[in-house]
Design a protein around this motif. Structure first.
Motif, PDB file in Angstrom:
ATOM      1  N   ALA A   1      12.840 -16.384  14.904  1.00  0.00           N
ATOM      2  CA  ALA A   1      13.654 -15.009  15.438  1.00  0.00           C
ATOM      3  C   ALA A   1      14.672 -14.810  14.203  1.00  0.00           C
ATOM      4  O   ALA A   1      14.999 -13.708  13.877  1.00  0.00           O
ATOM      5  CB  ALA A   1      14.559 -15.653  16.754  1.00  0.00           C
ATOM      6  N   GLY A   2      15.150 -15.863  13.400  1.00  0.00           N
ATOM      7  CA  GLY A   2      15.930 -15.602  12.448  1.00  0.00           C
ATOM      8  C   GLY A   2      15.185 -14.776  11.460  1.00  0.00           C
ATOM      9  O   GLY A   2      16.205 -13.910  10.550  1.00  0.00           O
ATOM     10  N   LEU A   3      14.054 -14.984  11.047  1.00  0.00           N
ATOM     11  CA  LEU A   3      13.334 -14.263  10.193  1.00  0.00           C
ATOM     12  C   LEU A   3      13.196 -12.892  10.439  1.00  0.00           C
ATOM     13  O   LEU A   3      13.501 -12.106   9.656  1.00  0.00           O
ATOM     14  CB  LEU A   3      11.915 -14.983   9.575  1.00  0.00           C
ATOM     15  CG  LEU A   3      12.043 -16.188   8.873  1.00  0.00           C
ATOM     16  CD1 LEU A   3      10.638 -16.915   8.702  1.00  0.00           C
ATOM     17  CD2 LEU A   3      12.596 -15.876   7.369  1.00  0.00           C
ATOM     18  N   ALA A   4      12.814 -12.596  11.657  1.00  0.00           N
ATOM     19  CA  ALA A   4      12.875 -11.164  12.403  1.00  0.00           C
ATOM     20  C   ALA A   4      14.121 -10.683  12.416  1.00  0.00           C
ATOM     21  O   ALA A   4      13.914  -9.342  11.853  1.00  0.00           O
ATOM     22  CB  ALA A   4      12.272 -11.455  13.697  1.00  0.00           C
ATOM     23  N   VAL A   5      15.253 -11.236  12.716  1.00  0.00           N
ATOM     24  CA  VAL A   5      16.305 -10.652  12.633  1.00  0.00           C
ATOM     25  C   VAL A   5      16.738 -10.114  11.174  1.00  0.00           C
ATOM     26  O   VAL A   5      17.293  -8.974  10.924  1.00  0.00           O
ATOM     27  CB  VAL A   5      17.584 -11.215  13.242  1.00  0.00           C
ATOM     28  CG1 VAL A   5      18.875 -10.720  13.080  1.00  0.00           C
ATOM     29  CG2 VAL A   5      17.219 -11.534  14.635  1.00  0.00           C
ATOM     30  N   CYS A   6      16.480 -10.931  10.221  1.00  0.00           N
ATOM     31  CA  CYS A   6      16.781 -10.625   8.635  1.00  0.00           C
ATOM     32  C   CYS A   6      15.907  -9.455   8.435  1.00  0.00           C
ATOM     33  O   CYS A   6      16.520  -8.519   7.573  1.00  0.00           O
ATOM     34  CB  CYS A   6      16.669 -12.093   7.912  1.00  0.00           C
ATOM     35  SG  CYS A   6      17.829 -13.103   8.044  1.00  0.00           S
ATOM     36  N   ALA A   7      14.776  -9.553   8.745  1.00  0.00           N
ATOM     37  CA  ALA A   7      13.811  -8.331   8.222  1.00  0.00           C
ATOM     38  C   ALA A   7      14.376  -7.038   9.055  1.00  0.00           C
ATOM     39  O   ALA A   7      14.466  -6.012   8.131  1.00  0.00           O
ATOM     40  CB  ALA A   7      12.362  -8.564   8.812  1.00  0.00           C
ATOM     41  N   VAL A   8      14.912  -7.222  10.116  1.00  0.00           N
ATOM     42  CA  VAL A   8      15.510  -5.839  10.745  1.00  0.00           C
ATOM     43  C   VAL A   8      16.841  -5.587  10.180  1.00  0.00           C
ATOM     44  O   VAL A   8      16.811  -4.244  10.054  1.00  0.00           O
ATOM     45  CB  VAL A   8      15.954  -6.404  12.447  1.00  0.00           C
ATOM     46  CG1 VAL A   8      16.851  -5.014  12.967  1.00  0.00           C
ATOM     47  CG2 VAL A   8      14.373  -6.399  13.132  1.00  0.00           C
TER      48      VAL A   8
END
Length: 122
Positions: free
Chosen positions: A40-47
């Motif tokens: 989830a953290g990696l996804a939010v950083c990509a967003v």
């Protein structure tokens, strides 16, 4: 405010806020050994990267380098973003950019212009 107005834009602040949340989730995932929180953290950083890029292209970012002092306020939108900023990686990735007359060379015998070949090494 800094001398050169670095990062004082809606795109910069929004991207930083979203990336901070993503970094917090990554930290939580490391501390709790949770793969779901890490993902989830990696996804939010990509967003955050995509949102910042979108806002930059929509005119809420800034071109590379200093701007005139009149354009420093946060709510000033960059009207030149639609054409692309010279030397801007984000604009180049989006297929935007400014072509100058020196970047075009005439095609022999046709009278039209085509892009000049790219220089080696850059």
């Amino acid at each position: 405010m800094s001398q050169h107005d670095e990062g004082h834009t809606v795109a910069g602040w929004t991207g930083t806020a979203i990336a901070t949340v993503g970094s917090g989730l990554l930290g939580l995932g490391v501390c709790t050994v949770s793969a779901a929180a890490l993902v989830a953290g990696l996804a939010v950083c990509a967003v955050s990267v995509l949102v910042t890029w979108y806002l930059h292209l929509a005119g809420w970012g800034k071109p590379p380098g200093p701007r005139p002092r009149a354009q420093w306020p946060l709510r000033v939108r960059d009207t030149g973003a639609r054409d692309g900023h010279p030397g801007c990686v984000s604009c180049r990735l989006a297929g935007r950019g400014r072509r100058t007359a020196s970047a075009l060379r005439p095609v022999s015998g046709v009278g039209e212009a085509e892009p000049a070949p790219a220089e080696a090494g850059g």
